[in-house]
Scaffold this active site. Structure first.
Site, PDB file in Angstrom:
ATOM      1  N   CYS A 146      38.736  43.229  36.291  1.00 56.99           N
ATOM      2  CA  CYS A 146      39.614  42.105  36.715  1.00 56.99           C
ATOM      3  C   CYS A 146      39.360  40.707  36.194  1.00 56.99           C
ATOM      4  O   CYS A 146      38.418  40.182  36.506  1.00 56.99           O
ATOM      5  CB  CYS A 146      40.005  41.783  38.119  1.00 56.99           C
ATOM      6  SG  CYS A 146      40.091  43.431  38.817  1.00 56.99           S
ATOM      7  N   CYS A 172      41.304  42.903  59.286  1.00 57.08           N
ATOM      8  CA  CYS A 172      41.976  43.293  57.775  1.00 57.08           C
ATOM      9  C   CYS A 172      40.932  43.904  57.049  1.00 57.08           C
ATOM     10  O   CYS A 172      39.674  42.915  57.139  1.00 57.08           O
ATOM     11  CB  CYS A 172      42.740  42.047  57.372  1.00 57.08           C
ATOM     12  SG  CYS A 172      43.413  42.444  55.583  1.00 57.08           S
ATOM     13  N   CYS A 228      38.137  37.812  38.290  1.00 52.49           N
ATOM     14  CA  CYS A 228      37.220  38.041  39.316  1.00 52.49           C
ATOM     15  C   CYS A 228      35.849  37.604  39.042  1.00 52.49           C
ATOM     16  O   CYS A 228      35.251  38.456  38.057  1.00 52.49           O
ATOM     17  CB  CYS A 228      37.321  39.416  40.051  1.00 52.49           C
ATOM     18  SG  CYS A 228      36.538  39.678  41.671  1.00 52.49           S
ATOM     19  N   CYS A 239      49.310  43.891  53.456  1.00 51.24           N
ATOM     20  CA  CYS A 239      49.227  42.560  52.984  1.00 51.24           C
ATOM     21  C   CYS A 239      49.055  42.571  51.334  1.00 51.24           C
ATOM     22  O   CYS A 239      47.935  43.025  50.968  1.00 51.24           O
ATOM     23  CB  CYS A 239      47.711  41.869  53.675  1.00 51.24           C
ATOM     24  SG  CYS A 239      47.559  40.286  52.807  1.00 51.24           S
ATOM     25  N   ARG A 289      51.214  33.539  53.003  1.00 47.25           N
ATOM     26  CA  ARG A 289      49.879  32.939  52.949  1.00 47.25           C
ATOM     27  C   ARG A 289      49.608  32.091  51.837  1.00 47.25           C
ATOM     28  O   ARG A 289      49.555  32.552  50.791  1.00 47.25           O
ATOM     29  CB  ARG A 289      48.671  33.924  53.283  1.00 47.25           C
ATOM     30  CG  ARG A 289      47.375  33.108  53.540  1.00 47.25           C
ATOM     31  CD  ARG A 289      46.447  34.318  53.956  1.00 47.25           C
ATOM     32  NE  ARG A 289      46.799  35.139  55.155  1.00 47.25           N
ATOM     33  CZ  ARG A 289      46.873  36.370  55.129  1.00 47.25           C
ATOM     34  NH1 ARG A 289      46.918  37.089  54.158  1.00 47.25           N
ATOM     35  NH2 ARG A 289      47.372  36.952  56.369  1.00 47.25           N
ATOM     36  N   CYS A 296      39.193  39.051  57.916  1.00 48.59           N
ATOM     37  CA  CYS A 296      39.562  39.813  56.631  1.00 48.59           C
ATOM     38  C   CYS A 296      37.973  40.129  56.016  1.00 48.59           C
ATOM     39  O   CYS A 296      37.285  39.260  55.642  1.00 48.59           O
ATOM     40  CB  CYS A 296      40.125  39.117  55.760  1.00 48.59           C
ATOM     41  SG  CYS A 296      40.616  40.001  54.129  1.00 48.59           S
ATOM     42  N   CYS A 303      30.881  44.670  40.724  1.00 57.02           N
ATOM     43  CA  CYS A 303      32.000  45.609  40.868  1.00 57.02           C
ATOM     44  C   CYS A 303      32.316  46.239  39.559  1.00 57.02           C
ATOM     45  O   CYS A 303      32.100  45.512  38.520  1.00 57.02           O
ATOM     46  CB  CYS A 303      33.181  44.894  41.404  1.00 57.02           C
ATOM     47  SG  CYS A 303      34.908  45.717  41.488  1.00 57.02           S
TER      48      CYS A 303
HETATM   49  N1  SAM Z   1      37.932  44.667  45.257  1.00 57.80           N
HETATM   50  C1  SAM Z   1      39.127  44.891  46.101  1.00 57.80           C
HETATM   51  C2  SAM Z   1      40.422  44.729  45.177  1.00 57.80           C
HETATM   52  O1  SAM Z   1      40.413  44.239  44.092  1.00 57.80           O
HETATM   53  O2  SAM Z   1      41.402  44.827  45.896  1.00 57.80           O
HETATM   54  C3  SAM Z   1      39.222  43.535  47.127  1.00 57.80           C
HETATM   55  C4  SAM Z   1      38.731  42.114  47.001  1.00 57.80           C
HETATM   56  S1  SAM Z   1      39.364  41.389  45.549  1.00 57.80           S
HETATM   57  C5  SAM Z   1      38.163  39.945  45.340  1.00 57.80           C
HETATM   58  C6  SAM Z   1      40.882  40.687  46.644  1.00 57.80           C
HETATM   59  C7  SAM Z   1      41.680  39.802  45.782  1.00 57.80           C
HETATM   60  O3  SAM Z   1      41.507  38.375  45.696  1.00 57.80           O
HETATM   61  C8  SAM Z   1      42.246  39.976  44.522  1.00 57.80           C
HETATM   62  O4  SAM Z   1      43.238  41.164  44.309  1.00 57.80           O
HETATM   63  C9  SAM Z   1      42.779  39.008  44.073  1.00 57.80           C
HETATM   64  O5  SAM Z   1      44.405  38.574  44.218  1.00 57.80           O
HETATM   65  C10 SAM Z   1      41.846  37.882  44.784  1.00 57.80           C
HETATM   66  N2  SAM Z   1      41.085  36.960  43.948  1.00 57.80           N
HETATM   67  C11 SAM Z   1      39.975  37.380  43.351  1.00 57.80           C
HETATM   68  N3  SAM Z   1      39.429  36.429  42.530  1.00 57.80           N
HETATM   69  C12 SAM Z   1      40.506  35.610  42.652  1.00 57.80           C
HETATM   70  C13 SAM Z   1      40.240  34.099  41.769  1.00 57.80           C
HETATM   71  N4  SAM Z   1      39.466  33.831  41.220  1.00 57.80           N
HETATM   72  N5  SAM Z   1      41.303  33.392  42.268  1.00 57.80           N
HETATM   73  C14 SAM Z   1      42.323  33.686  43.010  1.00 57.80           C
HETATM   74  N6  SAM Z   1      42.431  34.746  43.693  1.00 57.80           N
HETATM   75  C15 SAM Z   1      41.641  35.791  43.332  1.00 57.80           C
HETATM   76  C1  DTB Z   2      43.726  37.138  48.836  1.00 55.87           C
HETATM   77  O1  DTB Z   2      44.783  37.333  48.680  1.00 55.87           O
HETATM   78  N1  DTB Z   2      42.894  36.215  48.658  1.00 55.87           N
HETATM   79  C2  DTB Z   2      41.688  36.287  49.152  1.00 55.87           C
HETATM   80  C3  DTB Z   2      41.741  37.714  50.008  1.00 55.87           C
HETATM   81  N2  DTB Z   2      43.219  38.083  49.722  1.00 55.87           N
HETATM   82  C4  DTB Z   2      40.936  38.621  49.899  1.00 55.87           C
HETATM   83  C5  DTB Z   2      40.660  36.362  48.189  1.00 55.87           C
HETATM   84  C6  DTB Z   2      40.594  34.957  47.419  1.00 55.87           C
HETATM   85  C7  DTB Z   2      39.325  34.957  46.521  1.00 55.87           C
HETATM   86  C8  DTB Z   2      39.103  33.705  45.746  1.00 55.87           C
HETATM   87  C9  DTB Z   2      37.796  33.957  44.632  1.00 55.87           C
HETATM   88  C10 DTB Z   2      36.536  34.073  45.463  1.00 55.87           C
HETATM   89  O2  DTB Z   2      36.389  33.433  46.328  1.00 55.87           O
HETATM   90  O3  DTB Z   2      35.966  34.901  45.276  1.00 55.87           O
HETATM   91 FE1  SF4 Z   3      36.222  44.382  41.586  1.00 49.80          FE
HETATM   92 FE2  SF4 Z   3      37.003  41.808  41.851  1.00 49.80          FE
HETATM   93 FE3  SF4 Z   3      38.802  43.503  40.676  1.00 49.80          FE
HETATM   94 FE4  SF4 Z   3      38.184  43.467  43.336  1.00 49.80          FE
HETATM   95  S1  SF4 Z   3      39.297  41.982  42.327  1.00 49.80           S
HETATM   96  S2  SF4 Z   3      38.219  45.225  42.240  1.00 49.80           S
HETATM   97  S3  SF4 Z   3      36.349  42.987  43.342  1.00 49.80           S
HETATM   98  S4  SF4 Z   3      36.517  42.837  39.698  1.00 49.80           S
END
Ligand code: SAM
Ligand code: DTB
Ligand code: SF4
Length: 329
Positions: free
Chosen positions: A58, A130, A61, A190, A262, A98, A54
């Site tokens: 973030c 979702c 992430c 959500c 959730r 989802c 990506c």
């Molecule tokens: N790329 C899209 C976005 O950013 O909206 C969708 C996928 S993104 C991985 C969805 C959500 O996962 C993020 O907004 C974040 O709140 C959650 N998330 C990602 N990495 C995480 C982590 N290490 N711990 C907790 N939540 C995480």
């Molecule tokens: C949300 O609030 N938490 C989920 C879902 N929406 C997409 C994702 C959590 C991701 C945790 C880190 C991972 O597994 O990569």
């Molecule tokens: Fe990309 Fe992760 Fe950020 Fe979603 S949360 S936009 S997958 S870097």
């Protein structure tokens, strides 16, 4: 029933958040009883349909291309494989599927066409679908709605003030705009956030303030505890104390009484009794299945054992497509 409010002040939310813990839990449980069936918990299952690479930054992430993390990067999954996973999740008790993609935003290309096919196919299985695909335009939201999308996940993640310490490649306003497009397309929203990213209590309150002052409360509000992943800038953050999760859940429950709250990422680190406190405080949904998007989650059987011990029941699909205007308080 208490009236649904969209005019909570930061001060009011702060007072709720800082209420002595047991009193806070009791108050949240009281609201929960008024608006929800006690013991009913909605189960969602996650599939990462496109993982890693990506372009965003973030800080939490593991899927951001710029960090070096140990994840299995892959392109778009085939439709059949995703539908097969959805069927298995349904058989195990999940009512919602989802689909997550590591995109900054949706583009009008063949990958999006494939997501549309997935949404249609999983709908046929009588599951709520979702998607969480990054930013969306109004017309893309409309297209997802026409395919039968039930919910769109797009988290605010943190407060507006803390946002640029976590993400610099897009703005808070971009997030709010996407939520607007989703709402306009009549897809349920959500949206929630993550705690444990070095934010202050004021930041947590600020995020809850923004969520509860949206024109409609998000129908579901995920509360994630940061899963610190090696290679990401937040890899060394310490674990969120359980009382902070409880305070977030309880405050969300009180100020957004009709929303499903959730208990999301971070459950693997929580004991059964810690999770029980969160359910008492108004959490009524989880992600089940041994993987979130890229990180581990409790084993399904372990969760079912927890349901048995706590007397929880999985909620059926499409039980209440309630919007605040449809159901008068
Ligand atoms: N790329 C899209 C976005 O950013 O909206 C969708 C996928 S993104 C991985 C969805 C959500 O996962 C993020 O907004 C974040 O709140 C959650 N998330 C990602 N990495 C995480 C982590 N290490 N711990 C907790 N939540 C995480
Ligand atoms: C949300 O609030 N938490 C989920 C879902 N929406 C997409 C994702 C959590 C991701 C945790 C880190 C991972 O597994 O990569
Ligand atoms: Fe990309 Fe992760 Fe950020 Fe979603 S949360 S936009 S997958 S870097």
């Amino acid at each position: 029933m208490d009236k649904i409010r969209h005019d909570w002040s930061r001060e009011e939310i702060k007072t709720i958040y800082q209420t002595p813990l047991l009193e806070l839990i009791l108050r949240a449980a009281d609201v929960h009883r008024q608006y929800h069936e006690l013991g009913e918990v909605q189960i969602s299952s996650l599939i990462s349909i496109k993982t890693g690479g990506c372009p965003e930054d973030c800080a939490y992430c593991p899927q951001a291309a710029r960090y070096h993390t140990d994840i299995h990067v892959h392109g778009m999954m085939p439709v059949e494989e995703v539908v097969d996973k959805a069927r298995k999740a349904k058989a195990a008790g999940a009512s919602r599927m989802c689909l997550g993609a590591a995109w900054r935003e949706v583009r009008d290309n063949r990958d999006f066409d494939r997501v549309i096919e997935m949404v249609k196919a999983i709908n046929q299985e009588q599951m709520e679908v979702c998607c969480t695909l990054g930013m969306l335009s109004e017309s893309q939201a409309q297209r997802l709605a026409e395919a039968g999308l039930y919910a769109y996940n797009h988290n605010l993640d943190t407060s507006e003030e803390h946002y640029d310490k976590i993400i610099t490649t897009r703005t808070y306003q971009d997030r709010l705009n996407t939520l607007d497009h989703v709402r306009k397309a009549n897809i349920t929203v959500c949206s929630g956030g993550i705690i444990g990213m070095g934010e202050s209590e004021e930041d947590r309150i600020g995020m809850l303030h923004t969520l509860s002052n949206l024109p409609q409360h998000p129908q579901s509000v995920p509360v994630n505890a940061l899963v610190p992943v090696p290679g990401t800038p937040l890899e060394n953050q310490s674990r969120v104390p359980v009382q902070d999760m409880v305070r977030m859940v309880a405050t969300a429950r009180i100020i957004m009484p009709r929303s499903v709250v959730r208990l999301s990422a971070g459950r693997l680190e929580m004991s059964l009794s810690e999770q029980a406190l969160c359910f008492l405080a108004g959490a009524n949904s989880i992600f089940a299945g041994d993987k979130l998007l890229t990180t581990p989650n409790p084993e399904f059987n372990e969760d079912m054992h927890m349901f048995e011990i706590l007397g929880l029941r999985p909620r059926e699909a499409f039980k209440e497509r309630m919007t605040e205007t449809e159901v008068a308080p």
